[in-house]
Write a protein that holds these residues in place. Structure first.
Motif, mmCIF file in Angstrom:
data_model
loop_
_atom_site.group_PDB
_atom_site.id
_atom_site.type_symbol
_atom_site.label_atom_id
_atom_site.label_comp_id
_atom_site.label_asym_id
_atom_site.label_seq_id
_atom_site.Cartn_x
_atom_site.Cartn_y
_atom_site.Cartn_z
ATOM 1 N N LEU A 114 0.825 -1.207 0.000
ATOM 2 C CA LEU A 114 0.000 0.000 0.000
ATOM 3 C C LEU A 114 0.864 1.264 0.000
ATOM 4 O O LEU A 114 1.024 1.949 1.017
ATOM 5 C CB LEU A 114 -0.967 -0.024 1.188
ATOM 6 C CG LEU A 114 -2.032 -1.109 1.091
ATOM 7 C CD1 LEU A 114 -2.715 -1.341 2.429
ATOM 8 C CD2 LEU A 114 -3.046 -0.773 0.018
ATOM 9 N N TRP A 115 1.397 1.567 -1.185
ATOM 10 C CA TRP A 115 2.266 2.710 -1.419
ATOM 11 C C TRP A 115 1.673 3.989 -0.828
ATOM 12 O O TRP A 115 0.477 4.244 -0.962
ATOM 13 C CB TRP A 115 2.443 2.833 -2.935
ATOM 14 C CG TRP A 115 3.313 3.922 -3.443
ATOM 15 C CD1 TRP A 115 4.642 4.090 -3.188
ATOM 16 C CD2 TRP A 115 2.933 4.977 -4.317
ATOM 17 N NE1 TRP A 115 5.106 5.187 -3.860
ATOM 18 C CE2 TRP A 115 4.073 5.769 -4.566
ATOM 19 C CE3 TRP A 115 1.739 5.351 -4.933
ATOM 20 C CZ2 TRP A 115 4.069 6.873 -5.378
ATOM 21 C CZ3 TRP A 115 1.724 6.462 -5.751
ATOM 22 C CH2 TRP A 115 2.882 7.209 -5.968
ATOM 23 N N ILE A 116 2.470 4.753 -0.158
ATOM 24 C CA ILE A 116 2.162 6.035 0.471
ATOM 25 C C ILE A 116 1.228 5.899 1.677
ATOM 26 O O ILE A 116 1.523 6.406 2.741
ATOM 27 C CB ILE A 116 1.597 7.093 -0.513
ATOM 28 C CG1 ILE A 116 2.644 7.421 -1.564
ATOM 29 C CG2 ILE A 116 1.164 8.363 0.220
ATOM 30 C CD1 ILE A 116 2.157 8.365 -2.641
ATOM 31 N N VAL A 117 0.123 5.207 1.525
ATOM 32 C CA VAL A 117 -0.881 5.097 2.590
ATOM 33 C C VAL A 117 -0.308 4.389 3.816
ATOM 34 O O VAL A 117 -0.506 4.834 4.947
ATOM 35 C CB VAL A 117 -2.148 4.383 2.070
ATOM 36 C CG1 VAL A 117 -3.147 4.167 3.181
ATOM 37 C CG2 VAL A 117 -2.760 5.197 0.927
ATOM 38 N N VAL A 118 0.402 3.283 3.612
ATOM 39 C CA VAL A 118 1.184 2.648 4.671
ATOM 40 C C VAL A 118 2.604 3.149 4.407
ATOM 41 O O VAL A 118 3.259 2.690 3.478
ATOM 42 C CB VAL A 118 1.081 1.109 4.619
ATOM 43 C CG1 VAL A 118 1.990 0.472 5.660
ATOM 44 C CG2 VAL A 118 -0.372 0.672 4.839
ATOM 45 N N PRO A 119 3.051 4.145 5.171
ATOM 46 C CA PRO A 119 4.207 4.955 4.790
ATOM 47 C C PRO A 119 5.582 4.307 4.976
ATOM 48 O O PRO A 119 6.405 4.767 5.770
ATOM 49 C CB PRO A 119 4.051 6.192 5.673
ATOM 50 C CG PRO A 119 3.395 5.676 6.908
ATOM 51 C CD PRO A 119 2.450 4.608 6.423
ATOM 52 N N CYS A 120 5.863 3.291 4.192
ATOM 53 C CA CYS A 120 7.173 2.645 4.254
ATOM 54 C C CYS A 120 8.292 3.592 3.808
ATOM 55 O O CYS A 120 9.444 3.401 4.162
ATOM 56 C CB CYS A 120 7.188 1.359 3.433
ATOM 57 S SG CYS A 120 6.790 1.577 1.697
ATOM 58 N N HIS A 121 7.924 4.636 3.068
ATOM 59 C CA HIS A 121 8.932 5.614 2.631
ATOM 60 C C HIS A 121 9.500 6.407 3.804
ATOM 61 O O HIS A 121 10.554 7.017 3.677
ATOM 62 C CB HIS A 121 8.334 6.570 1.574
ATOM 63 C CG HIS A 121 7.185 7.379 2.062
ATOM 64 N ND1 HIS A 121 5.897 6.882 2.111
ATOM 65 C CD2 HIS A 121 7.119 8.654 2.536
ATOM 66 C CE1 HIS A 121 5.085 7.820 2.585
ATOM 67 N NE2 HIS A 121 5.808 8.905 2.851
#
Length: 156
Positions: A114-121
């Motif tokens: 879940l890119w961006i929404v679950v903020p692994c960045h």
């Protein structure tokens, strides 16, 4: 499972999900933008647009990522990282209760669907380096800069 492709400043985002929630948000190449947005994905699309417009810092649509129990635990912990903040892989491992699990935590972080929404960045190396990002390090840097812009200090 329904899918929509939308334009973002970082490329075309693929959003997939159903009435149970959004399962996948990823960055993709060469896909045609969707003309219609499925009802089950409308809120996710709207909130991502708001994020990129600068008016949203928290997402509240229903998530339904698929992964192991450990991956789910890591992804849930990522949701606790505030907008504009970062945490190291080591700090995240400590937060999850096992400093020795740093490689497993990093691996689960890299499998975040879940890119961006679950903020692994927002997870960085202990030395502050931008280590590993499935979407490319340039996107990770862009996201971190976007969420925490450097303010120009006044000389007077």
């Amino acid at each position: 499972m329904q899918t929509v492709f939308i334009k973002t400043p970082l490329g075309i985002a693929k959003i997939s999900g159903d009435k149970e929630g959004v399962s996948i948000i990823s960055i993709t190449e060469g896909e045609e933008l969707s003309k219609k947005i499925p009802i089950a994905l409308k809120i996710a699309v709207q909130q991502l647009k708001e994020y990129f417009e600068g008016s949203r810092t928290v997402f509240d649509f229903k998530l339904n990522p698929q992964g192991t129990l450990f991956q789910q635990k890591v992804w849930k912990a990522l949701l606790d990282i505030p907008y504009g903040k970062t945490i190291s892989y080591l700090e995240l491992s400590k937060k999850l209760g096992d400093v020795k699990a740093i490689r497993a935590v990093a691996s689960a972080n890299g499998k975040n669907p879940l890119w961006i929404v679950v903020p692994c960045h927002r997870v960085i190396g202990s030395d502050g380096s931008l280590t590993g990002y499935a979407g490319g390090l340039w996107r990770k840097k862009w996201l971190l800069d976007y969420e925490n812009p450097v303010k120009q200090e006044s000389l007077f």
